[in-house]
Enzyme design. Structure first.
Site, PDB file in Angstrom:
ATOM      1  N   ASP A 201      -9.324  -0.997  29.321  1.00  0.00           N
ATOM      2  CA  ASP A 201      -8.815   0.244  29.898  1.00  0.00           C
ATOM      3  C   ASP A 201      -9.412   1.456  29.172  1.00  0.00           C
ATOM      4  OD1 ASP A 201      -6.818   1.494  31.711  1.00  0.00           O
ATOM      5  OD2 ASP A 201      -5.958   2.238  29.839  1.00  0.00           O
ATOM      6  N   GLU A 260     -13.688  -0.438  31.930  1.00  0.00           N
ATOM      7  CA  GLU A 260     -13.353   0.654  32.835  1.00  0.00           C
ATOM      8  C   GLU A 260     -13.857   1.903  32.137  1.00  0.00           C
ATOM      9  OE1 GLU A 260      -9.911   3.484  34.594  1.00  0.00           O
ATOM     10  OE2 GLU A 260      -9.965   2.802  32.556  1.00  0.00           O
TER      11      GLU A 260
HETATM   12  C1  NOJ Z   1      -6.758   3.392  33.847  1.00  0.00           C
HETATM   13  C2  NOJ Z   1      -5.773   2.544  34.570  1.00  0.00           C
HETATM   14  O1  NOJ Z   1      -6.426   1.853  35.597  1.00  0.00           O
HETATM   15  C3  NOJ Z   1      -4.707   3.489  35.073  1.00  0.00           C
HETATM   16  O2  NOJ Z   1      -3.833   2.862  35.965  1.00  0.00           O
HETATM   17  C4  NOJ Z   1      -3.991   4.082  33.895  1.00  0.00           C
HETATM   18  O3  NOJ Z   1      -3.091   5.054  34.348  1.00  0.00           O
HETATM   19  C5  NOJ Z   1      -4.964   4.748  32.922  1.00  0.00           C
HETATM   20  N1  NOJ Z   1      -6.143   3.964  32.695  1.00  0.00           N
HETATM   21  C6  NOJ Z   1      -4.302   5.006  31.597  1.00  0.00           C
HETATM   22  O4  NOJ Z   1      -4.129   3.817  30.884  1.00  0.00           O
END
Ligand code: NOJ
Length: 506
Positions: A201, A260
């Site tokens: 993440d 991500e």
């Molecule tokens: C990316 C995640 O996919 C999202 O859902 C989240 O709110 C943010 N990162 C913060 O962790």
């Protein structure tokens, strides 16, 4: 042989655990419910599942606010439920990827409680990013929260702490040795349990520019993706992934990690997937590309070229739990079907989001009091947020909550989804579900890079191995190229390929 790595060509299905299947009737998806539905995923033909966070969490941000990285939240079950689900998935030959959230913890994490109690200048505060006011009453700098408002919250003793997301998600300080050691240990905890990989993440966020310089203007996130920002994509982040890669490589079984990460260019993004770093990064340029042949082709080329430059596979994604579902984004189920055949013909790994195989649209009319996303609340209700793509799945037409839960409860209300339910689509040849199932089955035979064929403007046409994928993005029907039709996203009347239709040919 690099091509023998399963993740290079995998179809990976994202499970938003809370909305997938409820096994205990409380209206919240959970690990038991997920385990019971694994045969559905086997039959659909995915290679792996990625689970959004199911760790202990106050659920301020759907579980992306983790209070204990080594335990399952009671909402989702227990560690034993996780182990049983993992074993059942492996028995069906489905790999399991879990989310790791290293940029921030929950404000209810033991470390944060310790930091607040310990006060300014303490070792406990050094694990987070606490700073004094820049001038009386003013935050340390001008950084903005991605969820709206400023990225700093003041504590009763006058210091501020940084949260790039919700105040319930304080950012960790990755210059602190405890933080690095803790996450290496968390990786091992889940690798030891047998997970096949991690989705990282905010993988571009952990390291901040020295001195935390102000950006200098508001609406910083609106410019995300193009403008370099002092809190994203700093060079220092790569050292973390080099350490993580060594850990992943020390385990048998071809474990992997997908970032991500948002970067200003495909080449900067490719740095995350260098051979000694992570294995994949999501390709959000593809997700963001409009339905235009020229834009899609240049995006595909740029992404393939960037990934090739470091020997990594490309990835493709059309929907996830943060974006409006692509049926609604494209404004047409026909385009969504054609886009799916385009994506699933491309080389590399494809990420699917639960429910896209049912053609689910975004739910636009959730009642305000049902909404839970902090984006909705922090924007003062001006941004609907992401709840509309997180509505629990319809499994069985005619049952309460469409079979999502045994009691008919559902944490977000579902619209009339009778015709979208899996039971209404399975074995119906013209359904979304049948299209995805057939595409995933055929996709396994596709090999090699893509080669563009000469085509009219507004038509995408490429070969991969023995298959040819043609997508008509123009406003008029075009002649169908010669070849035998393997799969089509819609009808092909009189030897033509209608607008917004894709075909695979041999
Ligand atoms: C990316 C995640 O996919 C999202 O859902 C989240 O709110 C943010 N990162 C913060 O962790």
């Amino acid at each position: 042989m690099p091509s023998s790595h399963w993740w290079r060509t995998a179809a990976i299905y994202e499970i938003y655990v809370r909305s997938f299947a409820d096994g205990n009737g409380d209206g919240e998806g959970d690990l038991i419910g997920l385990r019971e539905r694994l045969p559905y995923l086997r039959e659909l033909g995915v290679d792996a599942i990625w689970l959004t966070p199911f760790y202990r969490s106050p659920m301020v941000d759907g579980g992306y606010d983790v209070a204990d990285y080594r335990d399952v939240d009671p909402l989702f079950g227990t560690l034993a439920d996780f182990d049983a689900m993992l074993a059942a998935a492996h028995a069906l030959d489905i790999r399991v990827i879990v989310d790791i959230v290293p940029n921030h913890t929950s404000s209810q994490h033991a470390w944060f409680a310790e930091a607040l109690a310990a006060g300014p200048g303490s070792l406990a505060r050094d694990r987070y990013i606490f700073r004094p006011s820049s001038s009386p009453g003013e935050p340390p700098n001008d950084w903005e929260s991605i969820f709206g408002g400023r990225a700093w919250t003041r504590t009763p003793d006058g210091e501020w702490y940084l949260h790039l997301f919700d105040p319930g998600q304080p950012d960790l300080n990755w210059d602190n040795a405890d933080v690095r050691a803790e996450f290496e240990s968390v990786l091992r905890f889940w690798l030891d349990r047998g997970v096949d990989g991690f989705r990282v993440d905010v993988a571009h966020g952990m390291v901040k520019a020295a001195g935390l310089p102000s950006v200098g203007h508001p609406q910083q996130i609106g410019l995300l993706g193009r403008e370099p920002l002092p809190y994203f994509d700093q060079d220092g982040v790569h050292e973390i992934y080099r350490a993580w890669r060594k850990i992943l490589d020390s385990y048998p079984g071809d474990r992997m990690a997908v970032a991500e990460a948002w970067a200003s260019t495909p080449l900067r993004l490719a740095r995350y997937v260098a051979p000694d770093e992570l294995h994949q990064a999501f390709n959000f340029d593809f997700l963001a590309a409009p339905w235009s042949a020229a834009e899609l082709r240049s995006t595909i080329d740029a992404c393939v070229e960037a990934a090739d430059s470091v020997g990594a596979p490309t990835t493709w994604v059309l929907s996830n739990h943060d974006k409006a579902r692509h049926v609604t984004r494209f404004g047409s189920p026909e385009i969504a079907r054609a886009a799916a055949l385009l994506m699933l013909a491309l080389p590399g790994a494809a990420y699917l989001y639960q429910g896209e195989e049912l053609g689910l649209p975004e739910v636009l009319d959730l009642p305000d009091d049902a909404r839970q996303d902090p984006v909705w609340h922090r924007s003062g209700g001006t941004d609907p947020g992401r709840d509309g793509c997180r509505v629990p799945l319809p499994w069985t037409a005619g049952e309460p909550a469409y079979g999502f839960s045994t009691t008919g409860r559902s944490w977000l209300p579902q619209p009339d989804w009778s015709s979208f339910a899996a039971s209404a689509q399975q074995d119906v040849p013209s359904s979304f579900h049948s299209l995805y199932r057939e595409a995933l089955r055929l996709r396994r035979t596709f090999t090699g890079p893509l080669t563009w064929q000469e085509s009219p403007a507004d038509v995408l046409d490429f070969m991969r191995g023995g298959v040819r994928c043609v997508v008509n993005l123009s406003g008029a029907a075009v002649p169908l190229p010669l070849g035998s039709v393997v799969l089509a996203s819609g009808d092909l009347p009189d030897g033509t390929l209608p607008p917004d239709t894709a075909v695979w040919l041999h």
